[in-house]
Motif scaffolding. Structure first.
Motif, PDB file in Angstrom:
ATOM      1  N   ILE A   1       0.831  -1.206   0.000  1.00 45.81           N
ATOM      2  CA  ILE A   1       0.000   0.000   0.000  1.00 45.81           C
ATOM      3  C   ILE A   1       0.866   1.256   0.000  1.00 45.81           C
ATOM      4  CG2 ILE A   1      -0.203   0.053   2.529  1.00 45.81           C
ATOM      5  CD1 ILE A   1      -2.932   1.050  -0.005  1.00 45.81           C
ATOM      6  N   ALA A   2       1.993   1.219   0.736  1.00 50.23           N
ATOM      7  CA  ALA A   2       2.900   2.364   0.765  1.00 50.23           C
ATOM      8  C   ALA A   2       3.474   2.631  -0.620  1.00 50.23           C
ATOM      9  CB  ALA A   2       4.025   2.116   1.763  1.00 50.23           C
ATOM     10  N   CYS A   3       3.835   1.569  -1.337  1.00 48.17           N
ATOM     11  CA  CYS A   3       4.409   1.725  -2.675  1.00 48.17           C
ATOM     12  C   CYS A   3       3.376   2.220  -3.675  1.00 48.17           C
ATOM     13  CB  CYS A   3       5.016   0.393  -3.137  1.00 48.17           C
ATOM     14  SG  CYS A   3       6.440  -0.141  -2.158  1.00 48.17           S
ATOM     15  N   LEU A   4       2.144   1.745  -3.569  1.00 46.72           N
ATOM     16  CA  LEU A   4       1.084   2.194  -4.480  1.00 46.72           C
ATOM     17  C   LEU A   4       0.791   3.678  -4.295  1.00 46.72           C
ATOM     18  CD1 LEU A   4      -1.453  -0.794  -4.310  1.00 46.72           C
ATOM     19  CD2 LEU A   4       0.235  -0.300  -6.093  1.00 46.72           C
ATOM     20  N   VAL A   5       0.705   4.096  -3.034  1.00 47.87           N
ATOM     21  CA  VAL A   5       0.471   5.520  -2.762  1.00 47.87           C
ATOM     22  C   VAL A   5       1.643   6.352  -3.265  1.00 47.87           C
ATOM     23  CG1 VAL A   5       0.210   7.241  -0.929  1.00 47.87           C
ATOM     24  CG2 VAL A   5      -1.040   5.086  -0.794  1.00 47.87           C
ATOM     25  N   PHE A   6       2.858   5.864  -3.034  1.00 49.29           N
ATOM     26  CA  PHE A   6       4.046   6.601  -3.449  1.00 49.29           C
ATOM     27  C   PHE A   6       4.125   6.717  -4.969  1.00 49.29           C
ATOM     28  CE2 PHE A   6       8.520   7.450  -1.686  1.00 49.29           C
ATOM     29  CZ  PHE A   6       8.063   8.595  -1.069  1.00 49.29           C
TER      30      PHE A   6
END
Length: 402
Positions: free
Chosen positions: A110-115
């Protein structure tokens, strides 16, 4: 029909009666806080994109506690602590947010998708035009990230836990998610929720900090956007590719974050319409489910953890120290430029893109409504993303050695 039989029809109310009085009061307060966040998001006092789903789910998850198997209390939303294969399989079939949590939160996706989505809306013009100034301010604005680590250790947290809390000072949600999942998974829920709530609070707290440190005459220093040199799309595209590769080489543990952010930038600069449309939808969807899941995780059982109160205090200290560091660096830049640099751009280096840059612009307009410093503020804001990711990589690499 006795009272017990009647309460069986209303297990949510029955669970209130069975709880200890202190826990029941905290549960009611959490419902009220969640509803307050919804209201503040609705009125746009806080970021509505995050506060609406987070506040709503925070309210309903604490309202929806019921008696589960073996007399334990729980919800039908998500159980972040389940890990035993058999119980996890049951949870995946019962809790409606469990699949999303386990397959996007627990592995840092989720952190990578948001980033990636953030990269696709980030403009590197102002950072590339003045990289030295932007990075100098950004490193100064990591003051909270650096000082909160030893402070948390002194208060009894392990080095891994302290690093996960300290990274809140970088004011970058995906970085907080990634670091806490890598170093202190057992504290991921309170750290992540606290971080995102506090990022919204930046809108409210930082203007007071600015007025306390920066005199009005300095807040009114004009900075002409036309002074920023023109940066071509090719320059930005090449920078994104080279920076992504080099930073991944030096800090491979944070490579997923670097890859996601700079790939998003590369898509933006290559102007591939289909990819840009998809990443825009991806950012909106990821932010929505991020808020929903974080809110659902914030149940009374999490808040009653004795470490949570200290985490809340340390998170605020980290953000305040980072803001102070950025503003002091802004004052130094103003002095060395002969009064040509508005020190407000220092607060933008606390990298919550583009929140802190907007805060800088708003405070400048309060001093002089004709001022436009937002383009200049975006340079340090983008630099802050990079410096926070670097510190994230350093912490994840070095902290486990202690």
């Amino acid at each position: 029909m006795n009272v017990t039989n009647v309460l069986d029809f209303f297990p949510g109310i029955h669970s209130f009666i069975l709880m200890e009085p202190g826990n029941a009061i905290i549960r009611i307060l959490l419902v009220l806080v969640g509803m307050s966040l919804v209201y503040l998001g609705y009125k746009e006092k806080l970021d509505p994109l995050l506060m609406l789903p987070l506040g709503f789910m925070m309210a309903v998850v604490n309202a929806g506690i019921l008696i589960m198997g073996e007399g334990q209390m729980g919800t039908l939303f998500v159980d972040p602590m389940v890990s035993e294969p058999g119980k996890l399989l049951d949870a995946l079939q019962i809790n409606f947010l469990q699949p999303f949590y386990n397959f996007t939160f627990a592995n840092g996706l989720i952190a990578c998708l948001v980033f990636m989505g953030i990269g696709a809306i980030t403009d590197l013009d102002f950072f590339i035009a003045r990289p030295f100034l932007s990075l100098s301010l950004a490193f100064a604005a990591e003051l909270g990230t650096l000082l909160t680590l030893p402070l948390a250790v002194a208060l009894g947290f392990s080095f891994k836990e302290a690093a996960s809390i300290a990274i809140v000072g970088g004011a970058d949600g995906p970085m907080v998610l990634f670091t806490s999942l890598m170093l202190a998974k057992h504290l991921f829920v309170p750290i992540a929720v606290m971080a995102y709530v506090y990022l919204g609070v930046c809108y409210i707290v930082y203007p007071y900090l600015i007025k306390l440190i920066i005199p009005k005459r300095l807040r009114a220093i004009p900075m002409d956007p036309m002074e920023i040199r023109s940066v071509t799309s090719s320059e930005k595209f090449v920078f994104a590719i080279v920076a992504g590769v080099i930073l991944s080489l030096f800090f491979p543990v944070a490579a997923p974050l670097f890859a996601s952010f700079f790939f998003g930038v590369a898509v933006k600069e290559s102007n591939i319409a289909r990819f840009r449309e998809f990443l825009d939808i991806l950012l909106s969807g990821s932010t929505l489910f991020l808020g929903i899941t974080l809110g659902a995780l914030l149940s009374v059982t999490v808040v009653m953890d004795p470490k949570v109160f200290l985490i809340l205090i340390l998170g605020m200290v980290a953000l305040l120290l980072s803001g102070i560091g950025g503003l002091i660096a802004g004052l130094i830049a103003c002095k060395f430029s002969g009064g040509k640099i508005n020190p407000l751009i220092g607060i933008a280096a606390v990298s919550c893109v583009p929140t802190t840059a907007k805060v800088a612009q708003h405070c400048a307009m309060e001093a002089d409504e004709t001022i436009m410093i937002l383009p200049h503020a975006m340079g340090p804001c983008v630099a802050g993303v990079i410096t926070t990711a670097i510190l994230c990589g350093i912490y994840i690499t070095l902290v486990p050695l202690f």
